[in-house]
Scaffold this active site. Structure first.
Site, PDB file in Angstrom:
ATOM      1  N   LYS B 116     -47.727   8.788 -91.021  1.00  0.00           N
ATOM      2  CA  LYS B 116     -46.458   8.483 -91.678  1.00  0.00           C
ATOM      3  C   LYS B 116     -46.493   8.745 -93.175  1.00  0.00           C
ATOM      4  CE  LYS B 116     -44.960   5.398 -88.103  1.00  0.00           C
ATOM      5  NZ  LYS B 116     -43.813   4.602 -87.738  1.00  0.00           N
ATOM      6  N   ARG B 290     -41.989  17.247 -81.152  1.00  0.00           N
ATOM      7  CA  ARG B 290     -42.057  17.358 -79.686  1.00  0.00           C
ATOM      8  C   ARG B 290     -40.655  17.211 -79.139  1.00  0.00           C
ATOM      9  NH1 ARG B 290     -43.307  11.785 -80.699  1.00  0.00           N
ATOM     10  NH2 ARG B 290     -41.484  10.636 -80.080  1.00  0.00           N
TER      11      ARG B 290
END
Lengths: 156, 444
Positions: B116, B290
């Site tokens: 992150k 994804r």
């Protein structure tokens, strides 16, 4: 293989066609599959729409394929501790750690005697009764069905 | 040309990928665990390769086993689906080393979005706003950060996901203890104790943008709102994000495209933003490299098959869709049907499905691998299917959702369908534009 005979779009089209007809269900059965389309509700309006229910012949049926511990009946005079849900039974909180309980130990209703891992979650198994652990009947790291007896307890 | 596609996943997404690949004339090989050897995806795939025993760390998460199975099957490409190895750079590299196309972004993109904090850095480089805050190597730094941003703050695990290691802290005096807990959780869950501190946005919405890139050009396919979450797990998703001024939505979409271009991103991706529910100011959170669980709502409003686009781009084709070609049409809502008991603290409910009557008809899509007689094994996550409705307006979509849920009958296990029926009838949800606090208040 490509055994699913109808695409989702084809099912939608079939529903659109029979929706405009007087029919309330359509049941297609072949050697490989069965598809039941059904008009639901009728009357109260809340459940107004169609459902699709697919099933596949026994030989082709999708199945779990997992090995499940089979457990013999409870001996007279003993109580059983049942798996609260299906999953993998572990006797210890982590690999290498001592088991929660050993045979011969006393437990009460709230004693944690093992854990069942189900869908990545660890669920404690409580003894649910008071007494002495007579026998641990399921091996560590074994698949169990929900309700399967995992330990025998001689009541206090 | 991709001719043999290995699907390194299971469940509804495996079936979803197989269907599109077969439509494109590609031979599909499902890499299944022993527990899934006779699942519906295995039934539908052209070939099945067993990758290992039931537990996912010995099958779906085993990089070497999956690559070996794909090589043995002479696959020329691997689709990883979502979860499992889908964003694992080592897996993508192993596929490349084996001469197999990884249907996903370049390894550089996987690394850029690998944690992150790095994602945050890349977001700043691309000129996107981020939530005030930053990394904290120790407690003093965390306290200094918190004083800069002001309380309340959110502690987050650098390598985190799924809400683990995430804690809200309201007062400076609680910070020390909460940092200990957050670091311990982060270490236990991700093997990485690093945390960072962010300003806590009280009324925030989770809005994400679907993007496609071919390494050069990039487009967006509109927004999705996923604010209805339980413990940071999405329950309901819709497209486009409702109750938001058009120009604010456009600003979010533009920012997402800017990031996609900045990364020279290849494939399908999702740019996640935190949007202030009152001001509609937005902050970049991370990019998911994804296909997402909730991709069907975007497919519904755009008419684009995202799995097909992933395959075409991975195969080296330039983007076949221009931004101007796309029009967003109507409103779509997806609900996740999980094998969990919503009345017993969402306890998992695996087992045999004695009856699966899923909704059917125009404007209704069901992505599921579960038919009557099917089994939900206890080894994997609890998603058994997704119900997606699409209608010209949000009001009509909500109506359709309620009606479809009322017709649905899943027997033999407990599911979250009843919970979704209640959400569909909730006044706040019907109004639209709820924030991420919705579920807590709804469930209370």
């Amino acid at each position: 293989m490509s055994k699913l005979p109808l695409t989702p779009d084809a099912v939608s089209e079939i529903v659109a066609i029979i929706d405009g007809s007087g029919y309330d269900h359509l049941d297609i059965k072949t050697d490989a599959f069965r598809l039941r389309l059904r008009r639901e509700g009728g009357g109260d309006g809340s459940a107004d729409g169609w459902t699709q229910d697919w099933s596949f012949s026994e030989a082709e049926a999708p199945a779990g394929g997992d090995k499940v511990a089979t457990v013999a009946e409870l001996p007279d005079g003993l109580l059983g501790i049942a798996a609260p849900l299906p999953g993998t039974f572990y006797r210890a909180p982590q690999p290498g750690a001592p088991p929660f309980v050993e045979e011969g130990e006393t437990v009460d209703e709230n004693t944690v005697v093992g854990i069942i891992e189900t869908m990545k979650l660890m669920n404690p198994v409580h003894a649910g009764c008071s007494g002495t652990i007579e026998k641990v009947v399921v091996n560590d790291a074994t698949m169990v069905d929900g309700g399967a007896t995992i330990m025998h307890v001689r009541p206090a | 040309m991709i001719k043999r596609l290995f699907i390194a996943n299971r469940g509804e997404i495996a079936l979803r990928i197989i269907r599109t690949a077969q439509r494109l004339g590609i031979t599909t090989i499902l890499g299944a665990s022993e527990a899934d050897a006779s699942s519906l995806p295995a039934f539908q795939a052209d070939e099945v390769a067993i990758v290992g025993p039931a537990p996912s760390n010995q099958s779906y998460l085993d990089v070497d086993a999956v690559i070996a199975a794909a090589k043995a099957a002479k696959a020329d490409a691997i689709h990883p689906g979502y979860g499992f190895l889908s964003e694992n750079a080592r897996f993508a590299q192993a596929a490349a080393d084996a001469g197999i196309i990884f249907v996903g972004p370049d390894i550089s993109s996987l690394n850029a979005m690998g944690d992150k904090l790095m994602a945050r850095k890349v977001g700043i480089e691309a000129g996107l706003p981020v939530v005030p805050g930053g990394e904290a190597a120790n407690k003093d730094e965390a306290l200094a950060r918190a004083e800069e941003t002001g309380f309340p703050v959110l502690l987050k695990a650098v390598s985190g996901g799924g809400g683990k290691g995430m804690r809200r802290v309201d007062r400076a005096e609680d910070l020390s203890a909460e940092i200990d807990t957050a670091m311990a959780e982060a270490q236990a869950s991700f093997g990485d104790p690093r945390i960072y501190v962010e300003r806590f946005i009280a009324s925030g919405r989770h809005v994400e943008v679907q993007v496609l890139g071919d390494g050069e050009n990039a487009i967006h396919l509109g927004t999705r709102d996923c604010s209805i979450q339980r413990r940071f797990q999405k329950l309901v998703e819709e497209a486009p994000a409702p109750a938001m001024p058009v120009e604010k939505r456009a600003a979010i979409e533009d920012a997402a495209v800017r990031l996609t271009r900045h990364l020279n991103y290849k494939g399908a991706g999702t740019v996640e933003m935190l949007v202030d529910a009152e001001t509609f100011d937005f902050f970049f959170l991370e990019m998911n490299a994804r296909i997402q669980v909730e991709h069907p709502v975007t497919e519904a409003i755009t008419g684009v098959d995202l799995i097909e686009q992933q395959i075409l781009i991975a195969d080296g084709n330039p983007l076949g869709i221009r931004q101007d070609d796309l029009t967003l049409s109507g409103h779509a809502i997806e609900v996740r049907i999980n094998a969990e008991d919503p009345d017993a603290d969402f306890r998992p409910s695996p087992g045999t499905i004695t009856r699966a009557a899923w909704p059917a008809g125009p404007g209704i899509r069901v992505d599921t691998h579960i038919a009557t007689g099917g089994k939900v094994p206890p080894f994997y996550d609890s998603l058994i299917g997704k119900l997606i409705v699409h209608a010209p307006t949000r009001e009509e979509a909500v109506e359709k959702l309620g009606a479809a849920l009322a017709t649905m009958q899943i027997e033999g296990i407990t599911t979250t369908a009843s919970l979704h029926a209640k959400i569909a009838a909730d006044a706040g949800f019907r109004k639209g534009g709820v924030d991420t606090r919705f579920f807590k208040e709804f469930a209370a």
